[in-house]
Design an enzyme around this catalytic site. Structure first.
Site, PDB file in Angstrom:
ATOM      1  N   HIS A   1       0.828  -1.207   0.000  1.00 42.36           N
ATOM      2  CA  HIS A   1       0.000   0.000   0.000  1.00 42.36           C
ATOM      3  C   HIS A   1       0.859   1.252   0.000  1.00 42.36           C
ATOM      4  CE1 HIS A   1       1.026  -0.448   4.230  1.00 42.36           C
ATOM      5  NE2 HIS A   1       0.642   0.807   4.441  1.00 42.36           N
TER       6      HIS A   1
ATOM      7  N   ASP B   1       0.447   4.972   1.868  1.00 40.82           N
ATOM      8  CA  ASP B   1      -0.319   5.423   3.029  1.00 40.82           C
ATOM      9  C   ASP B   1      -1.483   6.334   2.648  1.00 40.82           C
ATOM     10  OD1 ASP B   1       1.141   4.055   4.961  1.00 40.82           O
ATOM     11  OD2 ASP B   1       2.561   5.701   5.271  1.00 40.82           O
TER      12      ASP B   1
ATOM     13  N   HIS C   1       4.676   0.210   0.291  1.00 38.94           N
ATOM     14  CA  HIS C   1       5.448  -0.557   1.269  1.00 38.94           C
ATOM     15  C   HIS C   1       4.605  -1.688   1.849  1.00 38.94           C
ATOM     16  CE1 HIS C   1       3.545   2.738   3.519  1.00 38.94           C
ATOM     17  NE2 HIS C   1       3.538   1.943   4.568  1.00 38.94           N
TER      18      HIS C   1
ATOM     19  N   ARG D   1       4.597   6.622  13.728  1.00 40.15           N
ATOM     20  CA  ARG D   1       4.649   7.257  12.401  1.00 40.15           C
ATOM     21  C   ARG D   1       4.133   8.687  12.452  1.00 40.15           C
ATOM     22  NH1 ARG D   1       0.849   4.613   8.129  1.00 40.15           N
ATOM     23  NH2 ARG D   1      -0.561   6.325   8.674  1.00 40.15           N
TER      24      ARG D   1
END
Length: 309
Positions: free
Chosen positions: A108, A110, A264, A279
């Site tokens: 995906h 983000d 990623h 994150r």
């Protein structure tokens, strides 16, 4: 001296070790933080344009506040649209395998289910399993470049519906009860559906990059069956091994990636061990297609349904 040349010089001043041929570099002997000089920030931006994802070892001095302060040097911070940020922070999301939100084991980019999805993501390793839990990134500009002229012509015309509502049971058949509950109660608590061009123009480099990943529900104007075939055909070019880099985490590591030119995948191969990473995300631009049209969010809130086509 031009801005581009200045930033190239600054990037060359960083001590970089390439990790893979088409994506990824480690920045060595460098401490990130909220007080970096402007030329160091420019060098980091230049390294991201060239290498897509960069890694920093041994950033043990960072706490949440310092991570946020550093992230703000790269742009305005943006919280996740449905997940709760950490107490005391403005935009830090904790991904904790034990709480059911830490196993992003699907390819995906983000938050592509909103229109202006993040430009950069900054991930800090807080607790790392003794084995497993690596993350792999793929270069979506290289994926596009690898297409034949005929496939490029097809991809250039396609638009796709991205959503945080998808067939979770089918995509995550081995998910735990905690993961299923987190998906339903938190991640998908508000439904988003956004139409993106499959090929966008990268706002910093002018490259054509593919906008794919598992948030895609279907291609506009195509059936679910045809969409699945088209998705596999294009996605396979992005995630060819030659286009990827794999990072084996250690506690204190930080990874920063260009979320507008990568996908990623966090490997779910560490059993019952825990894995905690935090994150931060920097606000991005609304994608623009090669014919100048902009992405648009069709649905926010309410039950999942078909977006207008």
């Amino acid at each position: 001296m031009s801005v581009a040349l200045k930033e190239a010089v600054n990037e060359n001043a960083l001590k970089l070790r390439r990790v893979a041929g088409r994506i990824g570099a480690e920045v060595q002997d460098f401490k990130i933080g909220p007080d970096l000089k402007a030329e160091d920030v420019a060098g980091i931006r230049a390294a991201l344009r060239q290498h897509r994802v960069i890694f920093f070892r041994d950033q043990h001095h960072l706490d949440d506040a310092a991570q946020e302060g550093f992230a703000k040097l790269l742009g305005d911070l943006v919280p996740h649209p449905t997940e709760k940020v950490r107490d005391g922070s403005t935009a830090i999301l904790e991904l904790d395998a034990a709480r059911g939100n830490g196993k992003a084991d699907q390819w995906h980019t983000d938050v592509t289910f909103v229109d202006a999805y993040p430009k950069y993501s900054i991930l800090r390793a807080v607790e790392i399993p003794a084995y497993g839990g690596d993350t792999v990134w793929a270069n979506t500009a290289a994926g596009y470049a690898d297409l034949t002229p005929q496939l490029k012509a097809l991809a250039d015309t396609l638009w796709a519906v991205h959503s945080n509502r998808y067939d979770y049971a089918a995509q995550r058949p081995k998910a735990t009860d905690a993961e299923r509950k987190h998906y339903q109660d938190v991640f998908a608590s508000t439904t988003y559906e956004t139409e993106h061009p499959v090929v966008r123009i990268h706002p910093d480099t002018g490259e054509k990059v593919l906008v794919l990943g598992y948030f895609i529900q279907r291609f506009v104007g195509h059936s679910q069956a045809d969409s699945a075939h088209l998705f596999d055909l294009l996605q396979d070019h992005v995630i060819r091994l030659e286009n990827t880099v794999r990072w084996s985490w250690r506690k204190g590591d930080v990874a920063i990636w260009d979320n507008q030119a990568t996908q990623h995948y966090a490997l779910n191969d560490y059993g019952e061990q825990n894995r905690i990473v935090r994150r931060s995300t920097v606000a991005g631009d609304v994608p623009i297609s090669i014919d100048g049209r902009r992405s648009v969010t069709r649905i926010i809130g309410g039950p999942a349904r078909q977006a207008a086509e």
